[in-house]
Design a protein around this motif. Structure first.
Motif, PDB file in Angstrom:
ATOM      1  N   ILE A   1       8.568  -0.950   6.131  1.00 50.81           N
ATOM      2  CA  ILE A   1       7.415  -1.121   7.032  1.00 50.81           C
ATOM      3  C   ILE A   1       7.796  -2.013   8.207  1.00 50.81           C
ATOM      4  O   ILE A   1       7.477  -1.714   9.363  1.00 50.81           O
ATOM      5  CB  ILE A   1       6.209  -1.706   6.264  1.00 50.81           C
ATOM      6  N   ARG A   2       8.497  -3.105   7.935  1.00 51.46           N
ATOM      7  CA  ARG A   2       8.865  -4.021   9.026  1.00 51.46           C
ATOM      8  C   ARG A   2       9.850  -3.365   9.986  1.00 51.46           C
ATOM      9  O   ARG A   2       9.752  -3.555  11.202  1.00 51.46           O
ATOM     10  CB  ARG A   2       9.417  -5.319   8.448  1.00 51.46           C
ATOM     11  N   ARG A   3      10.747  -2.568   9.453  1.00 49.62           N
ATOM     12  CA  ARG A   3      11.675  -1.822  10.311  1.00 49.62           C
ATOM     13  C   ARG A   3      10.885  -0.830  11.171  1.00 49.62           C
ATOM     14  O   ARG A   3      11.115  -0.712  12.372  1.00 49.62           O
ATOM     15  CB  ARG A   3      12.710  -1.082   9.461  1.00 49.62           C
ATOM     16  N   SER A   4       9.922  -0.148  10.550  1.00 52.28           N
ATOM     17  CA  SER A   4       9.085   0.796  11.284  1.00 52.28           C
ATOM     18  C   SER A   4       8.252   0.090  12.353  1.00 52.28           C
ATOM     19  O   SER A   4       8.041   0.634  13.446  1.00 52.28           O
ATOM     20  CB  SER A   4       8.151   1.551  10.334  1.00 52.28           C
TER      21      SER A   4
ATOM     22  N   GLU B   1       2.513   6.799  -6.899  1.00 51.26           N
ATOM     23  CA  GLU B   1       1.544   7.787  -7.362  1.00 51.26           C
ATOM     24  C   GLU B   1       2.009   9.217  -7.064  1.00 51.26           C
ATOM     25  O   GLU B   1       1.736  10.138  -7.817  1.00 51.26           O
ATOM     26  CB  GLU B   1       0.194   7.553  -6.672  1.00 51.26           C
ATOM     27  N   SER B   2       2.732   9.388  -5.973  1.00 52.15           N
ATOM     28  CA  SER B   2       3.053  10.715  -5.449  1.00 52.15           C
ATOM     29  C   SER B   2       4.498  11.130  -5.669  1.00 52.15           C
ATOM     30  O   SER B   2       4.931  12.156  -5.125  1.00 52.15           O
ATOM     31  CB  SER B   2       2.743  10.729  -3.949  1.00 52.15           C
TER      32      SER B   2
ATOM     33  N   LYS C   1       0.838  -1.207   0.000  1.00 56.56           N
ATOM     34  CA  LYS C   1       0.000   0.000   0.000  1.00 56.56           C
ATOM     35  C   LYS C   1       0.871   1.254   0.000  1.00 56.56           C
ATOM     36  O   LYS C   1       0.591   2.222  -0.707  1.00 56.56           O
ATOM     37  CB  LYS C   1      -0.919  -0.007   1.221  1.00 56.56           C
ATOM     38  N   VAL C   2       1.921   1.238   0.815  1.00 56.39           N
ATOM     39  CA  VAL C   2       2.832   2.383   0.860  1.00 56.39           C
ATOM     40  C   VAL C   2       3.519   2.554  -0.490  1.00 56.39           C
ATOM     41  O   VAL C   2       3.628   3.674  -1.001  1.00 56.39           O
ATOM     42  CB  VAL C   2       3.866   2.208   1.997  1.00 56.39           C
TER      43      VAL C   2
ATOM     44  N   GLY D   1      -1.771   8.567   3.412  1.00 60.17           N
ATOM     45  CA  GLY D   1      -0.419   9.086   3.592  1.00 60.17           C
ATOM     46  C   GLY D   1       0.262   8.451   4.777  1.00 60.17           C
ATOM     47  O   GLY D   1      -0.203   7.445   5.317  1.00 60.17           O
ATOM     48  N   SER D   2       1.344   9.070   5.174  1.00 63.31           N
ATOM     49  CA  SER D   2       2.141   8.554   6.280  1.00 63.31           C
ATOM     50  C   SER D   2       2.542   9.710   7.175  1.00 63.31           C
ATOM     51  O   SER D   2       2.735  10.831   6.708  1.00 63.31           O
ATOM     52  CB  SER D   2       3.388   7.838   5.728  1.00 63.31           C
ATOM     53  N   SER D   3       2.661   9.419   8.449  1.00 66.20           N
ATOM     54  CA  SER D   3       3.037  10.436   9.411  1.00 66.20           C
ATOM     55  C   SER D   3       3.753   9.745  10.557  1.00 66.20           C
ATOM     56  O   SER D   3       4.248   8.626  10.405  1.00 66.20           O
ATOM     57  CB  SER D   3       1.790  11.187   9.898  1.00 66.20           C
TER      58      SER D   3
END
Length: 195
Positions: free
Chosen positions: A57-60, A32-33, A25-26, A84-86
């Motif tokens: 993602i797994r690191r996060s 796209e962005s 998804k990310v 989005g992400s924050s």
């Protein structure tokens, strides 16, 4: 270890910690962005593969569990659509200082989602994590990012970090620092029987 909820909500968003398999998804949102992200996000210079996004993602996820960095993903409520992400970054637990970073998917830009999530994350940091200081840092040319802080009444301390970092093209850039302080009423925590 601090007890931190895995998710919370704003009016339109589910804001949650990353979990395994969010990488795809990310990756879709970053692809796209990419044109909007590249001027401000060094990691967007080379678009990652799906596998690289999943590693990130797994690191996060691990950092979230360690409480060293609290990345948060933004989803439209009731869907699996990533907006989005924050997150809360560069955490100083002793001082209770947090920096909020963010980016929005192009198809959700200019709809108030980032302002909404920054307000929700600020409130979360203050109410759940007892934040004393919240910061937003951005390149002094990134007007859209600065406007988010301004709309929420987060004060500009100044462009105090001149020639602080190199931008994505290698040119020196200035960093604006916005901050919000939370005044705590310490008398609430004092036992009245102790005088």
């Amino acid at each position: 270890m601090y007890s931190i909820p895995e998710s919370f909500e704003s009016k339109r968003l589910l804001i949650r910690a990353p979990i395994w398999n969010d990488g795809i998804k990310v990756n879709e949102a970053v692809k796209e962005s990419k044109e909007e992200l590249r001027p401000w996000m060094p990691w967007a210079k080379n678009i990652p593969t799906v596998e690289e996004s999943e590693v990130s993602i797994r690191r996060s996820r691990l950092q979230f569990l360690e409480r060293s960095d609290l990345r948060l993903l933004l989803f439209l409520k009731g869907t699996d659509e990533l907006v989005g992400s924050s997150g809360l970054l560069r955490i100083d637990w002793q001082a209770r200082k947090f920096e909020i970073g963010y980016w929005v998917r192009t198809s959700y830009a200019n709809q108030g989602y980032i302002t909404e999530e920054v307000e929700a994350i600020s409130s979360f940091a203050i109410n759940e994590l007892q934040a004393n200081r919240i910061e937003i840092r951005c390149d002094d040319r990134n007007e859209r990012s600065a406007r988010v802080a301004e709309r929420l009444g987060i004060s500009l301390e100044g462009t105090t970090l001149r020639n602080e970092k190199c931008d994505v093209d290698g040119s020196l850039r200035n960093t604006m620092i916005f901050s919000k302080f939370e005044e705590w009423n310490f008398s609430k925590t004092v036992d009245s029987t102790n005088g």
